[in-house]
Write an enzyme that holds these catalytic residues in place. Structure first.
Site, PDB file in Angstrom:
ATOM      1  N   GLU A 197       0.889  -1.166   0.000  1.00 17.01           N
ATOM      2  CA  GLU A 197       0.000   0.000   0.000  1.00 17.01           C
ATOM      3  C   GLU A 197       0.918   1.204   0.000  1.00 17.01           C
ATOM      4  OE1 GLU A 197      -1.550   3.175   0.737  1.00 17.01           O
ATOM      5  OE2 GLU A 197      -1.936   2.529   2.795  1.00 17.01           O
TER       6      GLU A 197
ATOM      7  N   GLU B 245       4.061  13.030  -4.977  1.00 20.04           N
ATOM      8  CA  GLU B 245       3.388  13.028  -3.678  1.00 20.04           C
ATOM      9  C   GLU B 245       4.161  13.917  -2.713  1.00 20.04           C
ATOM     10  OE1 GLU B 245       1.197   9.772  -0.922  1.00 20.04           O
ATOM     11  OE2 GLU B 245       3.289   9.333  -1.385  1.00 20.04           O
TER      12      GLU B 245
END
Length: 474
Positions: free
Chosen positions: A248, A382
């Site tokens: 993840e 990000e």
């Protein structure tokens, strides 16, 4: 809210605390710079000891009836609920989540997810008949879990609870940035009746402890949450022993505001989900896609909404954005804000520079950029901080193309007339999409497309990740 006392803890191996025998790692409060705890800087030898403890008890734990395993997981949930204030206090001190957020989210999500896993055990299809085959679900064995600092206990429990319910044993490396609630979980699990050795903790850094877990021949699976860069490394190391790897990873989620949206609602929820936990959330909606001919109107709403996000002491219940998790993270986020300015994006809120009156902590100014090019660095990478990029689009096809133009695919949102928004949501290449502010569902599958990872966490899908499938022909 009282400041926590210095919390010095060791590894947790075979049901006992193992004190540091060498170097230690300081746990630093990012709001004050004060050391609030220490943990050992673990070694490969510590990992090997923990893996041997997990392996020794795994068969015994797998043979426990699933109803009793579920009961243990439920007692863990109950124990975490009873210690919710300890969890909130620790997380606010360790990584700077505002205390209100720590109480409402950081401390409650682990309780809800573990309770959810316990409940699904009775109806889960542990066996299935397909023709002359009996298909059975069996534990994988020893699971290595490596977890991040932004939701330090939630990310642990989202792995440990289903792994234990499935009959596996676990060796955990929590983040060294915010590791203290892991010990709390160990205590709660022991009180819940989990056998010694079924859950073990080895503290330390990723390059040492993380790699030792990922490469250990007696670890059967790695479940990792963290950056895409680190996840790639975990995959490489784990590949030597062909482990199962569940990842993840990062995100750069788009919030697509359609022309027929309720703009007030879209902006209010959009800012909230962009800056949740100070923007230090992998699912944060950090790209707001708006109709080009309504950008100015929307920006006025964005500025007004952003102004309500007070930055300050995370122990103050009025604070909505605390410090970044560390000075390193503050520098990273500030660097991206400067990059956005250098690349020509228009600052409409915040911008570079220190937060007035909070210069000594790991604080940044929440920032909104407008007229951001879809391929700009701040729109593609990000940032993991309170930085929102507003990107104009000309038509719906372009909006979908922009939303999908990221290497990531973890989350996102669409606001518009219900059927219209749902149709657009189906076109997004991402693991979760919220339509018109649909609430987060702790039992729904959570995970990503593309470089946001593979596999799923939470609920039935999260349990399946920790099981092998065997077909027995009769």
């Amino acid at each position: 809210m009282a400041a926590p006392t210095l919390n010095t803890t060791g590894h947790w191996i075979a049901g006992e605390t193992v004190a540091a025998t060498g170097e230690t790692i300081d746990v630093v409060n990012p709001a004050t710079g004060e050391v609030v705890g220490t943990v050992p800087a673990g070694t490969a030898e510590d990992v090997d000891r923990a893996v041997r403890a997990a392996r020794a008890v795994q068969r015994e734990w797998a043979d426990v009836d699933v109803a009793e395993r579920a009961a243990v997981v439920q007692r863990i949930s109950d124990g975490l609920k009873a210690r919710a204030e300890d969890v909130a206090t620790s997380i606010t001190a360790e990584m700077g989540s505002p205390v209100t957020f720590s109480r409402k989210v950081q401390a409650t999500m682990p309780v809800a997810s573990s309770r959810g896993f316990a409940k699904i055990a009775a109806d889960f299809p542990w066996t299935e008949e397909i023709g002359n085959s009996l298909v059975v679900k069996e534990p994988i064995g020893v699971v290595g879990a490596i977890t991040p600092w932004n939701y330090p206990l939630h990310q642990i429990v989202a792995k440990v609870a289903p792994a234990l319910l499935a009959g596996n044993t676990v060796v955990l490396k929590p983040t060294e940035i915010a590791p203290l609630t892991a010990q709390l979980l160990a205590e709660v699990a022991a009180e819940a009746g989990l056998p010694a050795g079924a859950f073990n903790i080895v503290h330390g850094t990723g390059p040492v402890v993380g790699e030792a877990i990922a490469g250990h021949p007696d670890v059967d699976m790695i479940s990792f949450t963290g950056s895409t860069r680190a996840g790639k490394r975990v995959s490489v190391v784990a590949a030597e022993t062909v482990k199962r790897v569940a990842l993840e990873l990062g995100g750069k989620s788009a919030n697509v505001i359609l022309p027929d949206a309720d703009l007030g609602k879209a902006v209010k929820l959009g800012i909230g989900n962009a800056w949740i936990n100070g923007g230090q959330t992998c699912t944060a909606w950090t790209r707001m896609l708006v109709p080009a001919d309504r950008q100015d109107e929307i920006l006025e709403m964005v500025e007004a909404a952003a102004a309500r996000y007070t930055v300050g002491d995370p122990t103050d219940e009025a604070t909505r954005i605390g410090p970044m998790s560390s000075q390193t993270q503050r520098q990273r986020v500030h660097g991206y804000i400067e990059r956005g300015v250098a690349d020509g994006a228009r600052v409409v809120f915040g911008g570079p520079g220190p937060v007035e009156g909070l210069e000594s902590g790991a604080y940044v100014r929440p920032t909104v950029f407008a007229d951001v090019a879809p391929d700009a660095v701040i729109a593609q990478e990000e940032i993991f901080g309170p930085v929102l990029s507003v990107i104009p689009y000309r038509d719906e096809d372009e909006a979908v193309a922009i939303a999908n133009s990221s290497v990531y695919g973890l989350s996102g949102a669409v606001f518009g007339e219900d059927d219209h928004a749902l149709a657009v949501a189906r076109r997004l290449r991402t693991g979760q999409v919220e339509v018109n502010g649909g609430a987060f569902n702790i039992m729904a599958p959570f995970g990503g497309y593309k470089q946001s990872g593979n596999g799923r966490e939470l609920g039935r899908y999260g349990l399946e990740e920790f099981l092998e499938t065997k077909a027995i022909q009769r």
